[in-house]
Design a protein around this motif. Structure first.
Motif, PDB file in Angstrom:
ATOM      1  N   ALA A   1       0.828  -1.208   0.000  1.00 49.06           N
ATOM      2  CA  ALA A   1       0.000   0.000   0.000  1.00 49.06           C
ATOM      3  C   ALA A   1       0.864   1.260   0.000  1.00 49.06           C
ATOM      4  O   ALA A   1       0.535   2.242  -0.676  1.00 49.06           O
ATOM      5  CB  ALA A   1      -0.935  -0.008   1.212  1.00 49.06           C
ATOM      6  N   LEU A   2       1.970   1.231   0.729  1.00 46.06           N
ATOM      7  CA  LEU A   2       2.873   2.385   0.715  1.00 46.06           C
ATOM      8  C   LEU A   2       3.452   2.614  -0.680  1.00 46.06           C
ATOM      9  O   LEU A   2       3.475   3.743  -1.176  1.00 46.06           O
ATOM     10  CB  LEU A   2       4.027   2.172   1.698  1.00 46.06           C
TER      11      LEU A   2
ATOM     12  N   SER B   1       0.688   3.886  -3.110  1.00 46.01           N
ATOM     13  CA  SER B   1      -0.150   5.007  -2.687  1.00 46.01           C
ATOM     14  C   SER B   1      -0.081   6.162  -3.686  1.00 46.01           C
ATOM     15  O   SER B   1       0.908   6.343  -4.394  1.00 46.01           O
ATOM     16  CB  SER B   1       0.265   5.487  -1.293  1.00 46.01           C
ATOM     17  N   GLU B   2      -1.162   6.909  -3.738  1.00 47.96           N
ATOM     18  CA  GLU B   2      -1.221   8.068  -4.627  1.00 47.96           C
ATOM     19  C   GLU B   2      -0.316   9.164  -4.102  1.00 47.96           C
ATOM     20  O   GLU B   2      -0.166   9.342  -2.902  1.00 47.96           O
ATOM     21  CB  GLU B   2      -2.655   8.583  -4.718  1.00 47.96           C
TER      22      GLU B   2
ATOM     23  N   ALA C   1       8.568   6.526  -0.004  1.00 47.91           N
ATOM     24  CA  ALA C   1       7.598   5.437   0.166  1.00 47.91           C
ATOM     25  C   ALA C   1       8.285   4.085   0.004  1.00 47.91           C
ATOM     26  O   ALA C   1       8.036   3.156   0.776  1.00 47.91           O
ATOM     27  CB  ALA C   1       6.450   5.577  -0.831  1.00 47.91           C
TER      28      ALA C   1
END
Length: 79
Positions: free
Chosen positions: A37-38, A41-42, A58
């Motif tokens: 997810a990191l 991520s946007e 990230a």
């Protein structure tokens, strides 16, 4: 994430083989999923240079989580 891994850690304390195996598997998956997810991520719409910096940050934050997920899966395999 912390609450979930702590709860699964308490299940490991029961020292029941099937419970320990399942709890450690899910702990590793929590680390792996958060790491993913990191990385995915946007990022906010900012300059290319700043955007690259955020991608690097990230990725760097995700790496220890990947390592932790691998270590937990390996420990589970040892059992």
């Amino acid at each position: 994430m912390d609450n979930a891994t702590e709860a699964f850690g308490r299940l490991v304390d029961y020292q029941v083989g099937e419970v320990t195996a399942a709890a450690t598997f899910y702990m590793a998956e929590i680390y792996a999923n958060f790491s993913q997810a990191l990385r995915e991520s946007e990022r906010p719409a900012i300059s290319a240079r700043s955007s690259q910096g955020l991608r690097t940050a990230a990725r760097d934050a995700a790496h220890p989580l990947d390592e932790k997920a691998i270590a937990v899966h390996e420990k589970n395999l040892e059992r």
